[in-house]
Write a protein that holds these residues in place. Structure first.
Motif, PDB file in Angstrom:
ATOM      1  N   ILE A  20      -3.869  -5.725 -11.539  1.00 54.93           N
ATOM      2  CA  ILE A  20      -3.608  -4.486 -10.794  1.00 54.93           C
ATOM      3  C   ILE A  20      -4.840  -3.597 -10.799  1.00 54.93           C
ATOM      4  CG2 ILE A  20      -2.286  -2.333 -10.801  1.00 54.93           C
ATOM      5  CD1 ILE A  20       0.091  -3.994 -11.918  1.00 54.93           C
ATOM      6  N   ARG A  21      -5.410  -3.385 -11.963  1.00 56.28           N
ATOM      7  CA  ARG A  21      -6.581  -2.514 -12.071  1.00 56.28           C
ATOM      8  C   ARG A  21      -7.757  -3.066 -11.267  1.00 56.28           C
ATOM      9  NH1 ARG A  21      -7.475   1.627 -15.169  1.00 56.28           N
ATOM     10  NH2 ARG A  21      -5.585   1.189 -16.354  1.00 56.28           N
ATOM     11  N   SER A  22      -7.995  -4.367 -11.398  1.00 55.08           N
ATOM     12  CA  SER A  22      -9.137  -4.987 -10.715  1.00 55.08           C
ATOM     13  C   SER A  22      -8.999  -4.917  -9.202  1.00 55.08           C
ATOM     14  CB  SER A  22      -9.283  -6.451 -11.146  1.00 55.08           C
ATOM     15  OG  SER A  22      -9.551  -6.546 -12.518  1.00 55.08           O
ATOM     16  N   VAL A  23      -7.822  -5.286  -8.704  1.00 51.58           N
ATOM     17  CA  VAL A  23      -7.610  -5.312  -7.256  1.00 51.58           C
ATOM     18  C   VAL A  23      -7.702  -3.908  -6.662  1.00 51.58           C
ATOM     19  CG1 VAL A  23      -5.907  -5.770  -5.450  1.00 51.58           C
ATOM     20  CG2 VAL A  23      -6.306  -7.464  -7.252  1.00 51.58           C
ATOM     21  N   LEU A  24      -7.171  -2.913  -7.359  1.00 46.92           N
ATOM     22  CA  LEU A  24      -7.241  -1.544  -6.856  1.00 46.92           C
ATOM     23  C   LEU A  24      -8.656  -0.970  -6.938  1.00 46.92           C
ATOM     24  CD1 LEU A  24      -3.864  -0.091  -8.165  1.00 46.92           C
ATOM     25  CD2 LEU A  24      -4.508  -0.552  -5.793  1.00 46.92           C
ATOM     26  N   GLN A  25      -9.522  -1.649  -7.700  1.00 43.08           N
ATOM     27  CA  GLN A  25     -10.929  -1.260  -7.758  1.00 43.08           C
ATOM     28  C   GLN A  25     -11.773  -2.038  -6.746  1.00 43.08           C
ATOM     29  OE1 GLN A  25     -12.006  -1.881 -11.873  1.00 43.08           O
ATOM     30  NE2 GLN A  25     -11.172   0.100 -12.530  1.00 43.08           N
TER      31      GLN A  25
END
Length: 215
Positions: free
Chosen positions: A117-122
């Motif tokens: 989640i964190r990676s994709v939203l970044q």
């Protein structure tokens, strides 16, 4: 404070609840909707415009890959993470081809989904450890097959030149003039190449060499 909007699509309420509980641990995210089938997932995506869609593969009406394909056709920049019980090559590869940004296998730890989640939203891609293993094995297998083909059929620099000129449609005389050799030598190279690659004519020769990625 900006909060990223997340839509969860899974036909199992317990899975949706588990994902919601994980997402709610961070103040950066908010779950704005849930879907229990593929058609509902598409409708909610279009209505709610989430920053991220967390999507199961096995769902009624439309499966996750069909949903991802339809969403990405209309919204090429959409952020989609596949959350699936499947970790085989077919599913991971097809999701990569469709253009999803992340893939997490359900039996992995919750931290894998958090990272995804964190990676994709970044703006990054994130494939969990099991999914990465599948991708690596596929790549490794492809490299091994290519090396085996190259070892089985070794082309000399001159043979590569001949094949490229055949592909350009040059006659034996034109090739001879270009390479400063005799037409008879060109014909000898052509015959040896067809025998080496195992084909009967020049068209098949070029096609087979391209398929085997020998040049």
């Amino acid at each position: 404070m900006h909060r990223y909007k997340i839509l969860i699509a899974d036909d199992h309420a317990m899975v949706r609840d588990g994902v919601k509980n994980l997402v709610r641990q961070s103040k950066e995210y908010v779950v704005i909707g849930e879907a229990s089938n593929g058609r509902q997932a598409i409708e909610q995506f279009e209505t709610l415009a989430p920053d991220l869609l967390i999507l199961d593969i096995s769902m009624p009406e439309l499966n996750g890959m069909e949903v991802a394909r339809e969403v990405l056709n209309k919204n090429p920049l959409a952020n989609i993470i596949i959350l699936s019980m499947y970790d085989d090559e077919e599913y991971v590869s097809r999701c990569l081809e469709i253009g999803v940004k992340g893939y997490v296998v359900k039996n992995e730890s919750g931290s894998e989904l958090e990272y995804a989640i964190r990676s994709v939203l970044q703006g990054k891609n994130y494939f969990s450890r099991q999914a990465q293993d599948v991708i690596f094995k596929k790549y490794s297998h492809a490299v091994t097959k290519k090396k085996q083909r190259e070892e089985l059929i070794r082309l000399t620099p001159r043979e590569v030149e001949i094949i490229r000129l055949i592909a350009e449609g040059l006659t034996s005389q034109q090739m001879a003039d270009k390479l400063f050799i005799s037409p008879r030598t060109v014909e000898t190279h052509r015959a040896n190449l067809m025998k080496k690659v195992g084909v009967k004519n020049a068209i098949e020769l070029v096609k087979k060499v391209q398929q085997l990625e020998l040049i």
